[in-house]
Design a protein around this motif. Structure first.
Motif, short mmCIF file in Angstrom:
data_model
loop_
_atom_site.label_atom_id
_atom_site.label_comp_id
_atom_site.label_asym_id
_atom_site.label_seq_id
_atom_site.Cartn_x
_atom_site.Cartn_y
_atom_site.Cartn_z
N ALA B 373 1.64 -9.13 1.02
CA ALA B 373 1.75 -7.76 0.54
C ALA B 373 2.54 -7.70 -0.75
O ALA B 373 3.53 -8.41 -0.93
CB ALA B 373 2.43 -6.90 1.61
N THR B 374 2.06 -6.82 -1.67
CA THR B 374 2.80 -6.57 -2.90
C THR B 374 3.27 -5.12 -2.97
O THR B 374 4.06 -4.78 -3.85
CB THR B 374 1.91 -6.86 -4.12
N GLY B 375 2.79 -4.30 -2.04
CA GLY B 375 3.17 -2.90 -2.06
C GLY B 375 3.48 -2.39 -0.66
O GLY B 375 3.04 -2.96 0.34
N LEU B 376 4.26 -1.30 -0.62
CA LEU B 376 4.71 -0.74 0.67
C LEU B 376 4.78 0.78 0.55
O LEU B 376 5.38 1.29 -0.41
CB LEU B 376 6.10 -1.31 1.01
N ASN B 377 4.19 1.46 1.50
CA ASN B 377 4.23 2.92 1.56
C ASN B 377 3.92 3.55 0.20
O ASN B 377 4.59 4.49 -0.24
CB ASN B 377 5.59 3.40 2.08
N GLY B 378 2.92 3.01 -0.49
CA GLY B 378 2.43 3.64 -1.70
C GLY B 378 3.11 3.25 -3.00
O GLY B 378 2.81 3.80 -4.05
N ALA B 379 4.04 2.29 -2.97
CA ALA B 379 4.70 1.85 -4.21
C ALA B 379 4.83 0.34 -4.18
O ALA B 379 4.55 -0.29 -3.17
CB ALA B 379 6.08 2.50 -4.33
N ASP B 380 5.26 -0.25 -5.32
CA ASP B 380 5.53 -1.69 -5.33
C ASP B 380 6.62 -2.00 -4.30
O ASP B 380 7.50 -1.17 -4.05
CB ASP B 380 6.02 -2.11 -6.72
N LEU B 381 6.59 -3.23 -3.77
CA LEU B 381 7.62 -3.64 -2.81
C LEU B 381 9.00 -3.49 -3.43
O LEU B 381 9.22 -3.90 -4.57
CB LEU B 381 7.44 -5.12 -2.47
N ASP B 382 9.93 -2.97 -2.68
CA ASP B 382 11.34 -2.99 -3.09
C ASP B 382 11.82 -4.44 -3.06
O ASP B 382 11.31 -5.24 -2.28
CB ASP B 382 12.15 -2.14 -2.11
N ILE B 383 12.78 -4.75 -3.92
CA ILE B 383 13.27 -6.14 -3.95
C ILE B 383 13.79 -6.56 -2.57
O ILE B 383 13.62 -7.70 -2.15
CB ILE B 383 14.34 -6.31 -5.06
#
Ligand code: HEM
Lengths: 179, 411
Positions: B373-383
């Protein structure tokens, strides 16, 4: 005793003997099975605990194991007894049980969440661990518990007054004239 | 046959059950007196009933604990499936919730049997001494498991041992001692529980006496209080893993919607010391197989994108649903020519630590829900959730959902 009766008796003895043997075997399996398996499991656990010293730190683990027994047997129980004794002196019968029940619930809930409302634990850089206002939340939960307890006490008090009144009016109607 | 067997066994039986000399009566003071404990809750029937509940609860904890252990350290014969998606959420949620509910059960059980600690005479026979000895690992283990479990889910590390390993081995000791205990008390339970217990009352001298009238908590009252306490604990903590109950989650260490991007974090990027490398412009994802290749961030986005709704299910007993997007792991493996029956290792940018890498078996690697995964809940992954890329697979503990992934290697 004729032959038939003798045969019957022998039959019964035989049957009883077999019954007893079956029972003995059943008991041996029912008790011996768990006991033997249990001992094996204890051995396995101890072996693992001392076998992985760098992870389990046996001296420290032993301190916690023995400490648990000591804290329970020499602190938790005596304190509970002392509280019980004070309650016996201070609180009359139909209400004391409710108070004891509410105290038991409060103590168990507080113990199961102790690190949270005491603010212990959780890394400083990770606000998603232990994120809630636990002191306030515990107060809300215990407030509800004690509201229920108060309601039960009120019901019991009303009932006690009614019983006393009924008894008094019964006594004045049927008892001997006073004075 | 039976008679000769019995004659043969008699000396051994006598050795174990023969009465020992009684300790001098002058020692019988304080808590050792007959009437030292007056509560009517000290009763074998109450002990038996609470014991049965505790036995079920500890059984659930032991079995679900074994599941969790097997998932993290799979034995060679076990292939853990990727479905049902929420199986681990269920087993580990039950593990923690049941353990918390044991607090009032254990305290009440120990209260009902406390006078047995001061039993007179202290030992009657060798068998009796052994039976009493088996209580030590039982109580020590039971208290230890609950206390360290409660501390661990709050990440309160006051002990100087590694929690999971120690909790695992003490679980074996505790469940073993419980087996011995059940064997020792079976007759007492049978004489005190069940509709036909009256017929079995001569199995033991520990038979429940009729309840004396009194003003304190009755036996039924104790049952109500213990059940209520367990109920309150479950109600106010189960929301950390049961969907739809998070509004009642007042006293659990996690809330499924609190954290960066509305999702809790277990290990932050700062704690894992990856903040700089994870943000570095030279980031490449390497896939090592028969046809190895490397992808830049733009290359990752060039792969077909997919969305999976999957929970993070933590060993600490919380679970939170999230919507992930990124590329399917199996598409990556196919592109590198990695065969369908291969296990792969996913490696993090972390320099070290127990969870730097994780193995993904074919069942999980080939599951269409499994993403890098590169994204979460509609945005880029948090660090803190593993930017630039992390593994997310169904039915797998959170510690194995490796974050900050930079290499996928065929094994
Ligand atoms: C974690 C689980 C448990 C703990 C820590 C525990 C602890 C204890 C302790 C400390 C005693 C007193 C021992 C003695 O008589 O010298 C006891 C007695 C007893 N336990 Fe347990 N127990 C557990 C589970 C169980 C289970 C699963 C059962 C039944 C299936 C059970 C049934 C009994 C009975 C019948 C007694 C004797 C009560 C009497 O004689 O008054 N216990 N338990």
């Amino acid at each position: 005793m004729n032959g038939q009766a003798q045969a019957d008796q022998a039959d019964r003895r035989d049957h009883n003997g077999r019954h007893r043997a079956v029972r003995a075997v059943t008991t041996a399996v029912l008790r011996g099975g768990p006991a033997a398996a249990g001992l094996a499991a204890i051995g396995y656990g101890v072996h693992g605990l001392v076998g992985m010293r760098s992870a389990t730190n046996p001296p420290n683990a032993a301190q916690w194991l023995v400490g648990g027994i000591l804290v329970h047997d020499l602190l938790v129980v005596p304190v509970t007894m002392a509280v019980g004794l004070v309650l016996t002196r201070l609180v009359p019968a139909p209400f004391r049980a409710v108070l004891q029940g509410a105290l038991l619930i409060s103590g168990a809930v507080a113990l199961a969440s102790l690190p949270l409302w005491r603010g212990y634990g959780g890394p400083a850089d990770n606000p998603s661990v232990n994120p809630l206002p636990y002191g306030r939340n515990l107060a809300i939960v215990l407030g509800l518990v004690w509201a229920c307890a108060t309601a039960v006490i009120a019901v019991r008090a009303v009932r006690a007054v009614r019983v006393r009144r009924a008894r008094r009016s019964h006594a004045s109607a049927c008892g001997p004239p006073a004075g | 046959m039976t008679a000769t067997y019995r004659a043969y066994m008699r000396p051994f039986i006598r050795l174990f059950t023969g009465r020992l000399r009684e300790a001098p009566a002058v020692l019988r003071r304080g808590p050792l007196r007959t009437d030292a404990f007056s509560s009517r809750l000290h009763d074998p029937r109450v002990a038996s009933l609470l014991g049965m509940w505790l036995g079920v609860a500890f059984g659930v904890c032991f079995l679900t604990g074994l599941v969790s252990h097997a998932m993290q350290h799979p034995p060679s014969w076990l292939v853990w499936p990727s479905r049902p998606v929420s199986l681990y959420r269920l087993t580990q949620g039950l593990h923690v919730t049941t353990g918390l509910a044991c607090v009032p059960l254990l305290l009440a059980k120990l209260w009902t049997v406390y006078p047995r600690l001061w039993e007179w005479p202290p030992v009657r026979s060798v068998a009796h001494a052994l039976e009493r000895l088996s209580i030590v690992p039982l109580v020590a283990g039971a208290v230890f498991q609950l206390a360290t479990g409660i501390a661990n889910i709050a990440q309160w590390y006051r002990f100087r041992f590694f929690f999971t390993v120690t909790h695992y081995w003490v679980a074996w000791i505790t469940i073993g001692a419980l087996g011995v205990h059940i064997a020792a008390k079976l007759a007492v339970v049978r004489a005190n529980v069940g509709r036909r217990r009256g017929e079995r009352s001569r199995l033991t001298d520990r038979v429940s006496a009729p309840e004396q009238p009194g003003g304190g908590l009755s036996r039924r009252g104790l049952a109500v209080a213990v059940a209520s306490a367990a109920g309150v604990i479950v109600t106010t903590t189960a929301g950390q893993w049961v969907p739809g109950l998070s509004g009642l989650d007042l006293l659990a260490p996690r809330r499924p919607d609190i954290g960066p991007q509305r999702l809790p974090v277990n290990r932050t990027a700062a704690a894992a010391r990856v903040t700089a490398v994870a943000r570095a412009a030279g980031y490449r994802l390497e896939v090592v197989g028969p046809r190895p290749f490397a992808l830049t961030l733009a290359g990752l986005r060039g792969f077909p994108q997919h969305t999976s709704r999957l929970p993070i299910t933590c060993v600490e007993g919380w679970a939170a649903d999230a919507t992930w997007h990124g590329l399917r792991l199996r598409d990556l493996l196919d592109a590198a020519g990695i065969p369908a029956e291969a296990t792969v290792r996913v490696e993090s940018l972390e320099a070290g630590g127990a969870y730097r890498t994780s193995e993904v078996n074919p069942a999980h690697a080939r599951d269409p829900l499994t993403l890098l995964a590169t994204g979460l809940n509609g945005a880029d992954l948090d660090i803190d959730h593993g930017y630039p890329a992390r593994l997310i697979a169904p039915n797998r503990p959170g510690v194995l959902q490796t974050k900050w992934v930079h290499r996928v290697v065929m094994l």
